[in-house]
Design a protein around this motif. Structure first.
Motif, PDB file in Angstrom:
ATOM      1  N   GLN A   5       0.857  -1.189   0.000  1.00 44.59           N
ATOM      2  CA  GLN A   5       0.000   0.000   0.000  1.00 44.59           C
ATOM      3  C   GLN A   5       0.888   1.232   0.000  1.00 44.59           C
ATOM      4  O   GLN A   5       1.827   1.320   0.779  1.00 44.59           O
ATOM      5  CB  GLN A   5      -0.862   0.053   1.269  1.00 44.59           C
ATOM      6  N   LYS A   6       0.568   2.174  -0.883  1.00 42.35           N
ATOM      7  CA  LYS A   6       1.321   3.432  -0.894  1.00 42.35           C
ATOM      8  C   LYS A   6       0.384   4.571  -0.487  1.00 42.35           C
ATOM      9  O   LYS A   6      -0.738   4.667  -0.985  1.00 42.35           O
ATOM     10  CB  LYS A   6       1.915   3.687  -2.275  1.00 42.35           C
ATOM     11  N   TYR A   7       0.847   5.397   0.424  1.00 42.91           N
ATOM     12  CA  TYR A   7       0.053   6.547   0.855  1.00 42.91           C
ATOM     13  C   TYR A   7       0.766   7.838   0.457  1.00 42.91           C
ATOM     14  O   TYR A   7       1.921   8.058   0.829  1.00 42.91           O
ATOM     15  CB  TYR A   7      -0.188   6.506   2.367  1.00 42.91           C
ATOM     16  N   ARG A 149      10.016  14.116  -8.701  1.00 38.03           N
ATOM     17  CA  ARG A 149       8.755  14.440  -8.021  1.00 38.03           C
ATOM     18  C   ARG A 149       7.692  13.370  -8.292  1.00 38.03           C
ATOM     19  O   ARG A 149       7.583  12.874  -9.399  1.00 38.03           O
ATOM     20  CB  ARG A 149       8.239  15.820  -8.458  1.00 38.03           C
ATOM     21  N   GLY A 150       6.972  13.045  -7.252  1.00 37.64           N
ATOM     22  CA  GLY A 150       5.940  12.014  -7.362  1.00 37.64           C
ATOM     23  C   GLY A 150       6.514  10.602  -7.327  1.00 37.64           C
ATOM     24  O   GLY A 150       5.818   9.614  -7.565  1.00 37.64           O
ATOM     25  N   GLY A 151       7.808  10.498  -6.980  1.00 38.80           N
ATOM     26  CA  GLY A 151       8.536   9.234  -7.096  1.00 38.80           C
ATOM     27  C   GLY A 151       8.113   8.114  -6.158  1.00 38.80           C
ATOM     28  O   GLY A 151       8.477   6.954  -6.373  1.00 38.80           O
ATOM     29  N   SER A 152       7.323   8.427  -5.142  1.00 36.72           N
ATOM     30  CA  SER A 152       6.901   7.353  -4.226  1.00 36.72           C
ATOM     31  C   SER A 152       6.021   6.328  -4.928  1.00 36.72           C
ATOM     32  O   SER A 152       6.003   5.153  -4.543  1.00 36.72           O
ATOM     33  CB  SER A 152       6.137   7.933  -3.034  1.00 36.72           C
ATOM     34  N   ASP A 153       5.283   6.761  -5.941  1.00 34.49           N
ATOM     35  CA  ASP A 153       4.477   5.798  -6.721  1.00 34.49           C
ATOM     36  C   ASP A 153       5.403   4.750  -7.341  1.00 34.49           C
ATOM     37  O   ASP A 153       5.091   3.562  -7.356  1.00 34.49           O
ATOM     38  CB  ASP A 153       3.728   6.510  -7.866  1.00 34.49           C
ATOM     39  N   LEU A 154       6.531   5.234  -7.849  1.00 35.70           N
ATOM     40  CA  LEU A 154       7.493   4.340  -8.482  1.00 35.70           C
ATOM     41  C   LEU A 154       8.091   3.385  -7.448  1.00 35.70           C
ATOM     42  O   LEU A 154       8.229   2.185  -7.706  1.00 35.70           O
ATOM     43  CB  LEU A 154       8.599   5.175  -9.140  1.00 35.70           C
ATOM     44  N   ALA A 207      -1.637  14.077 -15.755  1.00 37.45           N
ATOM     45  CA  ALA A 207      -2.554  13.585 -14.711  1.00 37.45           C
ATOM     46  C   ALA A 207      -1.718  13.039 -13.567  1.00 37.45           C
ATOM     47  O   ALA A 207      -1.249  11.905 -13.608  1.00 37.45           O
ATOM     48  CB  ALA A 207      -3.463  12.500 -15.283  1.00 37.45           C
ATOM     49  N   LYS A 208      -1.496  13.871 -12.555  1.00 39.45           N
ATOM     50  CA  LYS A 208      -0.476  13.490 -11.578  1.00 39.45           C
ATOM     51  C   LYS A 208      -0.963  12.469 -10.551  1.00 39.45           C
ATOM     52  O   LYS A 208      -0.228  12.139  -9.613  1.00 39.45           O
ATOM     53  CB  LYS A 208       0.091  14.735 -10.889  1.00 39.45           C
ATOM     54  N   VAL A 209      -2.166  11.941 -10.751  1.00 37.57           N
ATOM     55  CA  VAL A 209      -2.678  10.933  -9.827  1.00 37.57           C
ATOM     56  C   VAL A 209      -1.737   9.727  -9.758  1.00 37.57           C
ATOM     57  O   VAL A 209      -1.645   9.066  -8.721  1.00 37.57           O
ATOM     58  CB  VAL A 209      -4.136  10.546 -10.193  1.00 37.57           C
TER      59      VAL A 209
END
Ligand code: ADP
Ligand code: ASP
Ligand code: MG
Length: 401
Positions: A5-7, A149-154, A207-209
């Motif tokens: 799970q990623k928050y 930026r946004g790298g936690s998704d990765l 779409a930065k979601v």
């Protein structure tokens, strides 16, 4: 079952929200599953840390920047571990390094090369909930790196892939992937299932979601992603193979990117090698060039227009000063936006371009640059018409129905 799970930042925005996350994680653990959690920094924290790094120098040492900005995620991973311990669970916070996330050496934009899972597995075997700081890793040189930026998704997808997790849930502040950013168009509808390719286009186009690179990796590693809201129990959006999606709308979604800047090089010498030299020097500084338009040459001169991320503009200006001799003038325009429509159905339908450009014309919006692929059309327009363009296209393609 093993669940990753990623928050994201808003989901862990303060200690009461971290307590909410701890309860959600605890529920899954109590159901008997193994849980690995990947967290972002509290919302606003990364921006604040980046702000500090620019106080002394607009282009600071990227190695030092990484050490600073990676701390945001460390804070949340340890806070969440404490919250889980408080609920009576065994929990451990791991930095990217301790979680075995190995990257290349490109500071602030590192790519994950592999995930050594031994440490994570050891803790899971001992019954721990493992809480990993996203957005970061360690290079071969033993230096802390961050992924962009946004790298936690990765981080989440790479870890889910390496652990062969049964589920990779990306928790955020909206119910899933919508037909467009619900903050721009309140009539946007949540999409139930979307293909990797469409999601990759939407994410790449603003779409930065989800971070585009995380979708790319999910496709490669065959990780099914579900994006969900951390503040409710709604179903979310499944991102999966095209074959699993029965209904293929012509247009699935509209994306907006306000983080691009346009560079126009006027009257450049029209001779072999100029474009190569120009784009090689930008690439050598790891600047990603997006759209490129070159006009037909006249009198031995031509114009080259291209877009790059706004964050790279300062660096690009210094690089391009070398090219001033071969160009009459170089103009920089930050007041642009890229609006894109994406859909698998475009492959088999004609008339999409005419309808799209017609919609812009009806709103009196001038299109500065256009680029297309099999499943998307992107346009660069004046920043002040960005939201108007999104809403007009959303309605023209009846995505609110
Ligand atoms: P997190 O901090 O959880 O990573 P982000 O802010 O990175 O969250 O991404 C979630 C945001 O993405 C939403 O709040 C929404 O405004 C924006 N967004 C942009 N396009 C879309 C879309 N097509 N569907 C859903 N959200 C979108
Ligand atoms: N905290 C980082 C950022 O704001 C990484 C992330 O949230 O995914 O970009
Ligand atoms: Mg995000």
């Amino acid at each position: 079952m093993l669940v990753v799970q990623k928050y994201g930042g808003t989901s862990v925005g303060d200690c009461s929200k971290i307590a909410n996350v701890a309860n959600r994680v605890a529920r899954v653990k109590k159901e008997g599953h193994d849980v690995v959690v990947v967290v972002s920094a509290m919302s606003g924290e990364t921006d604040k840390l980046i702000g500090y790094t620019k106080y002394f120098n607009e282009i600071p040492s990227q190695k030092e920047v990484d050490k600073i900005v990676s701390t945001g995620e460390i804070v949340t991973s340890s806070l969440l571990s404490i919250a889980l311990q408080n609920l009576g669970f065994k929990a451990i916070g791991l930095s990217g390094e301790k979680a075995g996330v190995i990257t290349d050496c490109i500071h602030t934009k590192a790519k994950i090369q592999k995930v050594n899972q031994e440490n994570i597995n050891k803790y899971l075997k001992d019954g721990y909930i493992v809480v990993i700081a996203g957005f970061q890793g360690i290079s071969k040189d033993g230096e802390i790196t961050t992924l962009g930026r946004g790298g936690s998704d990765l981080s989440a997808v790479a870890i889910a892939g390496a652990l062969k997790a049964d589920l990779c849930e990306i928790y955020t502040d909206v119910d899933g992937v919508f037909t467009t950013d619900p903050r721009i168009e309140s009539k946007a509808k949540k999409i139930e299932k979307i293909s990797y390719d469409e999601m990759l286009e939407l994410a790449s186009l603003g779409a930065k979601v989800l971070l585009n690179r995380s979708v790319e990796m999910a496709k490669k590693l065959n990780v099914k992603i579900i994006t969900r809201n951390s503040f409710n129990n709604n179903e979310g959006t499944l991102i999966t193979n095209e074959e699993e999606i029965m209904e293929k709308p012509i247009i699935s979604g509209i994306a907006l990117d306000k983080n691009q800047a346009r560079i126009s090089m006027v009257n450049v010498d029209d001779k072999p090698g100029i474009a190569a030299e120009l784009f090689t020097s930008l690439a050598n500084s790891n600047i990603n060039v997006d759209m490129i338009v070159q006009t037909i040459g006249r009198d031995g001169k031509t114009d080259i227009d291209f877009t790059i991320p706004k964050t790279d503009l300062a660096l690009a200006k210094t690089i391009l000063s070398d090219f001033e001799r071969s160009s009459q003038s170089i103009e920089f325009d930050e007041n642009i936006a890229k609006v894109s429509i994406v859909g698998l159905g475009m492959k088999s339908h004609s008339g999409v371009a005419s309808k799209t450009f017609g919609t812009m014309a009806k709103e009196n919006i001038n299109i500065m640059m256009i680029s297309t692929s099999e499943i998307k059309i992107s346009m660069i327009i004046d920043l002040k018409y960005a939201e108007l363009a999104v809403r007009a296209l959303h309605s023209a393609y009846e995505l609110d129905k």
